[in-house]
Design a protein around this motif. Structure first.
Motif, mmCIF file in Angstrom:
data_model
loop_
_atom_site.group_PDB
_atom_site.id
_atom_site.type_symbol
_atom_site.label_atom_id
_atom_site.label_comp_id
_atom_site.label_asym_id
_atom_site.label_seq_id
_atom_site.Cartn_x
_atom_site.Cartn_y
_atom_site.Cartn_z
ATOM 1 N N ALA A 106 12.730 -7.598 0.545
ATOM 2 C CA ALA A 106 13.351 -6.265 0.584
ATOM 3 C C ALA A 106 13.677 -5.920 2.027
ATOM 4 N N ALA A 107 14.951 -5.829 2.320
ATOM 5 C CA ALA A 107 15.394 -5.486 3.679
ATOM 6 C C ALA A 107 16.784 -4.851 3.543
ATOM 7 N N ILE A 141 7.931 1.381 -1.567
ATOM 8 C CA ILE A 141 8.470 0.530 -2.634
ATOM 9 C C ILE A 141 7.438 -0.510 -3.056
ATOM 10 N N VAL A 184 6.516 4.222 7.225
ATOM 11 C CA VAL A 184 5.459 4.139 8.236
ATOM 12 C C VAL A 184 6.063 3.700 9.571
ATOM 13 N N THR A 243 0.819 -1.224 0.000
ATOM 14 C CA THR A 243 0.000 0.000 0.000
ATOM 15 C C THR A 243 0.846 1.265 0.000
ATOM 16 N N THR A 288 15.637 5.287 0.319
ATOM 17 C CA THR A 288 14.610 5.612 -0.672
ATOM 18 C C THR A 288 13.515 6.427 0.014
ATOM 19 N N ARG A 327 7.049 -3.305 6.841
ATOM 20 C CA ARG A 327 7.786 -3.029 8.083
ATOM 21 C C ARG A 327 7.141 -1.812 8.732
ATOM 22 N N ASP A 341 -3.411 -7.259 9.376
ATOM 23 C CA ASP A 341 -2.320 -6.847 10.249
ATOM 24 C C ASP A 341 -1.377 -8.035 10.386
ATOM 25 N N LEU A 342 -0.295 -7.989 9.653
ATOM 26 C CA LEU A 342 0.608 -9.142 9.585
ATOM 27 C C LEU A 342 1.603 -9.169 10.738
ATOM 28 N N THR A 398 10.074 7.056 0.903
ATOM 29 C CA THR A 398 8.864 6.220 0.916
ATOM 30 C C THR A 398 7.934 6.701 2.021
ATOM 31 N N GLY A 399 6.939 5.900 2.330
ATOM 32 C CA GLY A 399 6.028 6.263 3.413
ATOM 33 C C GLY A 399 6.714 6.258 4.778
ATOM 34 N N ARG A 412 7.267 -12.673 7.281
ATOM 35 C CA ARG A 412 7.940 -12.960 6.003
ATOM 36 C C ARG A 412 8.252 -14.454 5.884
ATOM 37 N N THR A 458 -2.476 -2.832 5.886
ATOM 38 C CA THR A 458 -3.545 -2.642 6.874
ATOM 39 C C THR A 458 -4.498 -1.519 6.500
ATOM 40 N N ASN A 459 -4.073 -0.654 5.578
ATOM 41 C CA ASN A 459 -4.791 0.602 5.410
ATOM 42 C C ASN A 459 -5.572 0.669 4.085
ATOM 43 N N LYS A 518 -5.168 3.758 1.816
ATOM 44 C CA LYS A 518 -3.993 3.828 0.934
ATOM 45 C C LYS A 518 -4.174 2.904 -0.271
HETATM 46 N N1 LIG Z 1 12.933 3.136 2.348
HETATM 47 C C1 LIG Z 1 14.201 2.873 2.573
HETATM 48 O O1 LIG Z 1 15.061 3.775 2.624
HETATM 49 C C2 LIG Z 1 14.663 1.462 2.773
HETATM 50 C C3 LIG Z 1 16.046 1.226 2.953
HETATM 51 C C4 LIG Z 1 16.474 -0.081 3.147
HETATM 52 C C5 LIG Z 1 15.546 -1.125 3.149
HETATM 53 N N2 LIG Z 1 14.210 -0.853 2.968
HETATM 54 C C6 LIG Z 1 13.270 -1.985 3.005
HETATM 55 O O2 LIG Z 1 12.356 -1.918 1.913
HETATM 56 C C7 LIG Z 1 11.065 -2.396 2.325
HETATM 57 C C8 LIG Z 1 10.003 -1.386 1.953
HETATM 58 O O3 LIG Z 1 10.277 -0.200 2.659
HETATM 59 P P1 LIG Z 1 9.446 1.131 2.417
HETATM 60 O O4 LIG Z 1 10.318 2.227 2.954
HETATM 61 O O5 LIG Z 1 8.973 1.181 1.018
HETATM 62 O O6 LIG Z 1 8.219 0.922 3.416
HETATM 63 P P2 LIG Z 1 7.052 1.947 3.817
HETATM 64 O O7 LIG Z 1 6.887 3.000 2.791
HETATM 65 O O8 LIG Z 1 7.309 2.373 5.228
HETATM 66 O O9 LIG Z 1 5.780 0.988 3.756
HETATM 67 C C9 LIG Z 1 5.667 -0.071 4.649
HETATM 68 C C10 LIG Z 1 4.536 -0.982 4.234
HETATM 69 O O10 LIG Z 1 4.354 -1.931 5.298
HETATM 70 C C11 LIG Z 1 2.964 -2.082 5.527
HETATM 71 N N3 LIG Z 1 2.713 -2.464 6.913
HETATM 72 C C12 LIG Z 1 3.108 -1.814 8.042
HETATM 73 N N4 LIG Z 1 2.643 -2.438 9.133
HETATM 74 C C13 LIG Z 1 1.939 -3.511 8.673
HETATM 75 C C14 LIG Z 1 1.227 -4.547 9.322
HETATM 76 N N5 LIG Z 1 1.137 -4.614 10.659
HETATM 77 N N6 LIG Z 1 0.626 -5.483 8.561
HETATM 78 C C15 LIG Z 1 0.699 -5.427 7.200
HETATM 79 N N7 LIG Z 1 1.362 -4.478 6.537
HETATM 80 C C16 LIG Z 1 1.974 -3.527 7.267
HETATM 81 C C17 LIG Z 1 2.388 -0.706 5.233
HETATM 82 O O11 LIG Z 1 1.025 -0.841 4.897
HETATM 83 P P3 LIG Z 1 -0.153 -0.086 5.703
HETATM 84 O O12 LIG Z 1 0.283 1.315 5.930
HETATM 85 O O13 LIG Z 1 -1.324 -0.278 4.789
HETATM 86 O O14 LIG Z 1 -0.283 -0.884 6.965
HETATM 87 C C18 LIG Z 1 3.205 -0.274 4.023
HETATM 88 O O15 LIG Z 1 2.598 -0.734 2.845
HETATM 89 C C19 LIG Z 1 11.155 -2.620 3.841
HETATM 90 O O16 LIG Z 1 11.275 -3.976 4.093
HETATM 91 C C20 LIG Z 1 12.410 -1.929 4.263
HETATM 92 O O17 LIG Z 1 13.055 -2.616 5.314
HETATM 93 C C21 LIG Z 1 13.749 0.401 2.767
#
Ligand SMILES: NC(=O)c1ccc[n+]([C@@H]2O[C@H](COP(=O)([O-])OP(=O)(O)OC[C@H]3O[C@@H](n4cnc5c(N)ncnc54)[C@H](OP(=O)(O)O)[C@@H]3O)[C@@H](O)[C@H]2O)c1
Length: 274
Positions: A134-135, A14, A197, A11, A192, A88, A59-60, A194-195, A112, A34-35, A38
């Motif tokens: 993705a981590a 990435i 969250v 949602t 990156t 995450r 809610d995972l 992103t949201g 996961r 969860t949302n 979005k």
């Molecule tokens: N962004 C970076 O700079 C970065 C750097 C290194 C690695 N990563 C990795 O890339 C991946 C994606 O990161 P991102 O920054 O794109 O994430 P993000 O924008 O923060 O989005 C996180 C996602 O997780 C979902 N989520 C959160 N709690 C949840 C729950 N309890 N149950 C189900 N879904 C849930 C959210 O959905 P809802 O809001 O709908 O719950 C949202 O879709 C992550 O694994 C992160 O570790 C990111």
């Protein structure tokens, strides 16, 4: 042929960018999050796209919900061609789920592992399924084996990095056991915008906002992920930072540590009533 991809955390950030790219090119994206607010714009966009999308609300961070989601997905999608793991939720302060797990450990690691193993029957119907986790593969944060859920001296950043290492080790075990059923790719997107969250204290929130301004958009991460989904490496386990392959021949990916984690995880999951 239309392919079906499950996007955990689809949602936002990435995951949302990958889901959009998939339905825009004609595939089916199953968005987990969860949302619903979005998910709604994504579903509207998908309605006019060559491909399609569904939203599965869950809610995972709860093992019981993840198990139910796995069972629903197996029923709804007998063939799944790929799983992209992106959920995450960062927490400055430690939090424990109603099932007794540290939140980050439950969402970022346990869910996961459960999705990767649980969806195997639907991967088997695919002509080459791929899991992209993705981590932050290759990070060298030490694993505190006596305190995997950071009960002592919780630090949100350390907890996130340590859980990232658990994902690396999970990939090692998955690939050992199921090399012929799906390719497992550990993927580092780099910083990156992103949201992001989560629940942050004020200094961390300010830092995150600054990072969002300075870093690349989520759409930049889509091409390397699509490339891996479409043309995965031959090895059962691989690791990438965007387009650059990372070595998995290091003690960070130790099979002995992976086996140790697997035993601990199996015991923890056994203790959650089915
Ligand atoms: N962004 C970076 O700079 C970065 C750097 C290194 C690695 N990563 C990795 O890339 C991946 C994606 O990161 P991102 O920054 O794109 O994430 P993000 O924008 O923060 O989005 C996180 C996602 O997780 C979902 N989520 C959160 N709690 C949840 C729950 N309890 N149950 C189900 N879904 C849930 C959210 O959905 P809802 O809001 O709908 O719950 C949202 O879709 C992550 O694994 C992160 O570790 C990111």
């Amino acid at each position: 042929m239309t392919k079906t991809y499950v996007i955990q955390g689809g949602t936002d950030g990435i995951g949302a960018a990958v889901a959009r790219a998939l339905f825009l090119r004609g595939d089916h994206a199953v968005i987990l999050g969860t949302n619903p607010e979005k998910a709604a714009p994504l579903l509207r966009e998908a309605a006019g796209a060559p491909g399609s999308a569904d939203f599965v609300r869950a809610d995972l961070s709860l093992v019981s919900n993840t198990r139910q989601t796995v069972s629903d997905l197996l029923e709804a999608y007998p063939r799944i061609d790929g799983l992209v793991l992106c959920a995450r939720f960062f927490r400055t302060y430690r939090s424990v789920t109603s099932e007794g797990f540290e939140d980050n450990f439950a969402l970022f690691y346990l869910s996961r592992a459960l999705l990767s193993y649980g969806l195997l029957p639907s991967f088997d119907k695919s002509d080459g399924a791929v899991i992209i986790n993705a981590a932050g593969p290759g990070h060298d944060t030490p694993i505190d084996w006596d305190d995997l859920q950071s009960a002592r001296n919780y630090d949100g950043v350390r907890a996130m990095f340590m859980t990232g290492r658990l994902n690396d080790l999970h990939g090692v075990t998955f690939a050992e056991r199921h090399a012929d059923r799906a390719s497992y790719v550990l993927f580092h997107p780099g910083t990156t915008s992103t949201g992001f969250v989560g629940e942050f204290d004020r200094p961390t929130a300010a830092y995150i906002e600054q990072q969002k301004l300075l870093s690349k958009p989520a759409t930049d991460v889509v091409p390397p992920i699509l490339r891996l989904l479409d043309d995965p490496p031959e090895e059962p386990l691989s690791a990438f930072n965007m387009y650059n392959e990372l070595s998995i021949r290091s003690p960070l990916f130790s099979p002995a540590s992976a086996a140790r984690l697997e035993d601990i995880t199996a015991q923890l999951l056994d203790d959650v009533a089915k």
